[in-house]
Enzyme design. Structure first.
Site, PDB file in Angstrom:
ATOM      1  N   LYS A 199      -2.366  -4.765 -30.032  1.00  0.00           N
ATOM      2  CA  LYS A 199      -3.698  -4.558 -29.504  1.00  0.00           C
ATOM      3  C   LYS A 199      -3.824  -5.299 -28.171  1.00  0.00           C
ATOM      4  CE  LYS A 199      -6.147  -7.794 -29.183  1.00  0.00           C
ATOM      5  NZ  LYS A 199      -6.390  -9.226 -29.020  1.00  0.00           N
ATOM      6  N   GLU A 246     -13.225 -20.091 -31.725  1.00  0.00           N
ATOM      7  CA  GLU A 246     -12.002 -20.729 -31.219  1.00  0.00           C
ATOM      8  C   GLU A 246     -12.382 -21.897 -30.326  1.00  0.00           C
ATOM      9  OE1 GLU A 246      -8.589 -17.859 -30.347  1.00  0.00           O
ATOM     10  OE2 GLU A 246     -10.342 -16.826 -29.567  1.00  0.00           O
ATOM     11  N   HIS A 289     -10.257  -7.466 -34.184  1.00  0.00           N
ATOM     12  CA  HIS A 289     -10.262  -8.410 -35.307  1.00  0.00           C
ATOM     13  C   HIS A 289     -11.591  -8.405 -36.088  1.00  0.00           C
ATOM     14  CE1 HIS A 289      -6.618  -9.552 -33.449  1.00  0.00           C
ATOM     15  NE2 HIS A 289      -7.080 -10.490 -32.646  1.00  0.00           N
ATOM     16  N   LYS A 338     -14.772 -18.312 -27.290  1.00  0.00           N
ATOM     17  CA  LYS A 338     -13.769 -19.319 -26.942  1.00  0.00           C
ATOM     18  C   LYS A 338     -14.504 -20.596 -26.554  1.00  0.00           C
ATOM     19  CE  LYS A 338     -10.002 -16.343 -25.891  1.00  0.00           C
ATOM     20  NZ  LYS A 338      -9.353 -16.293 -27.194  1.00  0.00           N
TER      21      LYS A 338
HETATM   22  C1  BG6 Z   1      -5.631 -12.572 -30.083  1.00  0.00           C
HETATM   23  C2  BG6 Z   1      -6.512 -12.693 -28.882  1.00  0.00           C
HETATM   24  O1  BG6 Z   1      -5.577 -11.241 -30.524  1.00  0.00           O
HETATM   25  O2  BG6 Z   1      -6.144 -13.383 -31.130  1.00  0.00           O
HETATM   26  C3  BG6 Z   1      -6.614 -14.149 -28.448  1.00  0.00           C
HETATM   27  O3  BG6 Z   1      -5.974 -11.904 -27.824  1.00  0.00           O
HETATM   28  C4  BG6 Z   1      -7.055 -15.015 -29.601  1.00  0.00           C
HETATM   29  O4  BG6 Z   1      -7.522 -14.278 -27.356  1.00  0.00           O
HETATM   30  C5  BG6 Z   1      -6.184 -14.764 -30.825  1.00  0.00           C
HETATM   31  O5  BG6 Z   1      -6.947 -16.378 -29.194  1.00  0.00           O
HETATM   32  C6  BG6 Z   1      -6.741 -15.494 -32.034  1.00  0.00           C
HETATM   33  O6  BG6 Z   1      -5.825 -15.409 -33.091  1.00  0.00           O
HETATM   34  P1  BG6 Z   1      -5.748 -16.525 -34.208  1.00  0.00           P
HETATM   35  O7  BG6 Z   1      -4.719 -16.003 -35.160  1.00  0.00           O
HETATM   36  O8  BG6 Z   1      -5.357 -17.800 -33.519  1.00  0.00           O
HETATM   37  O9  BG6 Z   1      -7.115 -16.601 -34.815  1.00  0.00           O
END
Ligand code: BG6
Length: 484
Positions: free
Chosen positions: A144, A212, A236, A335
């Site tokens: 993606k 995040e 997601h 973020k």
């Molecule tokens: C990715 C995004 O798909 O998922 C990122 O492009 C993001 O920006 C990441 O930080 C988050 O994944 P996880 O597994 O760390 O929650």
């Protein structure tokens, strides 16, 4: 359980995804005895690199991105599977012989992993086809985001579909590979407890948070053209929403699950521009402090460029079907939030009669903690001990994954890569899923543009997003769940 022998070609073999996720995942699966010795893993990119140099590169990547240390003997055997072909796969005159001679043969599936920008998915697939490598049981894996809107996603799906059949295309959303996300299916459909209550009569609303603490860092170039909506919400968060909202599939067969998810996406109410102001919040982080460290604001990370790209989005969404009528789904992701945590909160309605007094009325809440501290908590009302009056408290029944299973948690990519080899499509998205999700997201982005929706700000690390996101729930008499 070992998988069958395979050939895996990673386009973008020296890139970020390959270093951080794919190579470490492959090493772990090998170390666990799941990958047969005669499999081949070939990195491809324009970088001039020998097989030996790629092996050293892969070792460094695995050391840097795995928590456990690399076992030297095991590595010595694993690295024999690795090789590298220097090639610009989008160049029609490229010489594919270096790659072909590194593959193991026709007795195994060839898997082409496109860890490159989606803009070159179609040319690479066409080149794989022209090189005569797309036949038989060959499979392609797409990362993606698939496109940047509905039209570009359709173009990619059609272009890739002209070379590979749909059941040979694996569209990855790594959230579906997370243990706790897969557990959603088991929790909902492996228990009799929840399903009778899983609807508008018992549920007040649902919250999905993917928060995040990291910023965009050195991905600012990509991120600025994506933003939180395209980077996280379109894939997601909508996938999580599908798993929470879908009807029970007849079985766990890939198409049974995917068909039910598509129905949810179909039922998502389009966000009309007259509602974007009231039902959505877009925001960008400013400088602040995360874990005691001073961090830059988003615009500073862009090095002075102007941008109204959102690094945070919150939305009130509706699934227009019988089960979910009048139950809002509040989604948020951002973020540089205060903490890294992802969770789904199912907020049940209050008991119909406040027998213990209006001031003591509380309601059940199910919290599915996706990361970190994976687990499930069910808040129930109990009597506060003591001889005084009757006081009611809401406390959690707590299931912690770490305490219940003392196992190493495999990374989502470990599971997903092995599923590609096994030919199990259940955790991958079908073409319509991606396109339905884009259609809804396009509506949101068009609504923002038409209504000139303001981009609010929030200080990095201070709160869980901007104050306006809190107001989104407050205006409905609700609050985001926050356990610290
Ligand atoms: C990715 C995004 O798909 O998922 C990122 O492009 C993001 O920006 C990441 O930080 C988050 O994944 P996880 O597994 O760390 O929650």
């Amino acid at each position: 359980i070992p998988v069958g022998t395979f050939d895996l070609v990673i386009f973008g073999g020296t890139g970020d995804l390959s270093q951080r996720k794919l190579l470490p995942a492959l090493y772990h699966r090998y170390a666990d005895g799941q990958i047969p010795e005669d499999s081949r893993i070939v990195g491809v990119s324009r970088t001039d690199m020998t097989d030996e140099a790629f092996r050293a590169f892969a070792f460094e990547a695995c050391e840097a991105h795995t928590k456990d240390s690399i076992e030297k003997d095991c590595w010595a055997k694993f690295e024999k599977l690795l090789s590298f072909a220097t090639m610009d796969a989008t160049d029609p005159d490229a010489d594919w012989s270096g790659l072909k001679e590194r593959l193991g043969g026709d007795d195994r599936p060839a898997i082409f992993y496109l860890a490159v920008t989606p803009k070159i998915y179609v040319p690479i697939c066409e080149a794989i086809g022209a090189a005569g490598l797309a036949g038989g049981d060959a499979r392609v894996v797409l990362e993606k985001p698939i496109g940047t809107d509905l039209n570009s996603a359709k173009a990619i799906n059609s272009g890739v579909g002209a070379v590979f059949a749909e059941d040979h295309i694996y569209r990855i959303d790594h959230y579906l590979g997370k243990e706790t996300v897969q557990n959603l299916l088991v929790l909902r459909f492996g228990n009799t407890l929840f399903e009778p209550l899983w609807n508008r009569t018992a549920i007040d609303h649902i919250q999905i948070t993917v928060s995040e603490s990291v910023g965009v860092g050195d991905r600012a170039g990509y991120y600025d053209s994506a933003g939180a909506v395209r980077d996280m919400l379109q894939n997601h968060l909508l996938q999580l929403l599908c798993l929470i909202a879908m009807e029970p599939p007849n079985s766990i067969e890939a198409d049974e699950i995917r068909t039910e998810k598509i129905k949810v996406l179909n039922a998502l109410r389009p966000i009309e521009s007259k509602y974007v102001g009231a039902d959505t919040v877009r925001a960008q982080y400013e400088a602040g402090t995360v874990d005691g460290e001073q961090v830059k604001g988003y615009l500073e990370e862009l090095e002075g460029d102007e941008s109204d790209t959102e690094t945070f989005v919150a939305i009130k969404a509706w699934v227009d079907n019988w089960r979910w009528a009048r139950v809002p789904f509040y989604l948020r992701t951002g973020k540089r939030m205060r903490t890294r945590h992802s969770e789904i909160v199912v907020q049940f309605r209050e008991a119909p009669h406040a027998m213990f007094g209006e001031d003591q009325a509380q309601s059940n809440r199910l919290i599915i903690r996706l990361q970190p501290d994976e687990g499930v908590q069910l808040y129930v009302q109990i009597k506060e001990p003591g001889p005084g009056g009757l006081r009611v408290q809401s406390l959690p029944l707590n299931l912690s994954y770490a305490e219940s299973f003392q196992l190493r948690y495999p990374d989502a990519y470990e599971r997903l890569l092995m599923d590609v080899v096994r030919g199990n499509l259940a955790l991958f998205m079908r073409r319509e899923e991606v396109e339905e999700a884009w259609e809804w997201v396009d509506g949101l982005l068009e609504g923002w543009a038409a209504a000139n929706t303001p981009v609010h700000t929030y200080a990095a690390g201070l709160e869980d997003g901007p104050v306006e996101a809190r107001m989104l729930l407050r205006q409905d008499g609700r609050d985001w769940w926050s356990n610290g």
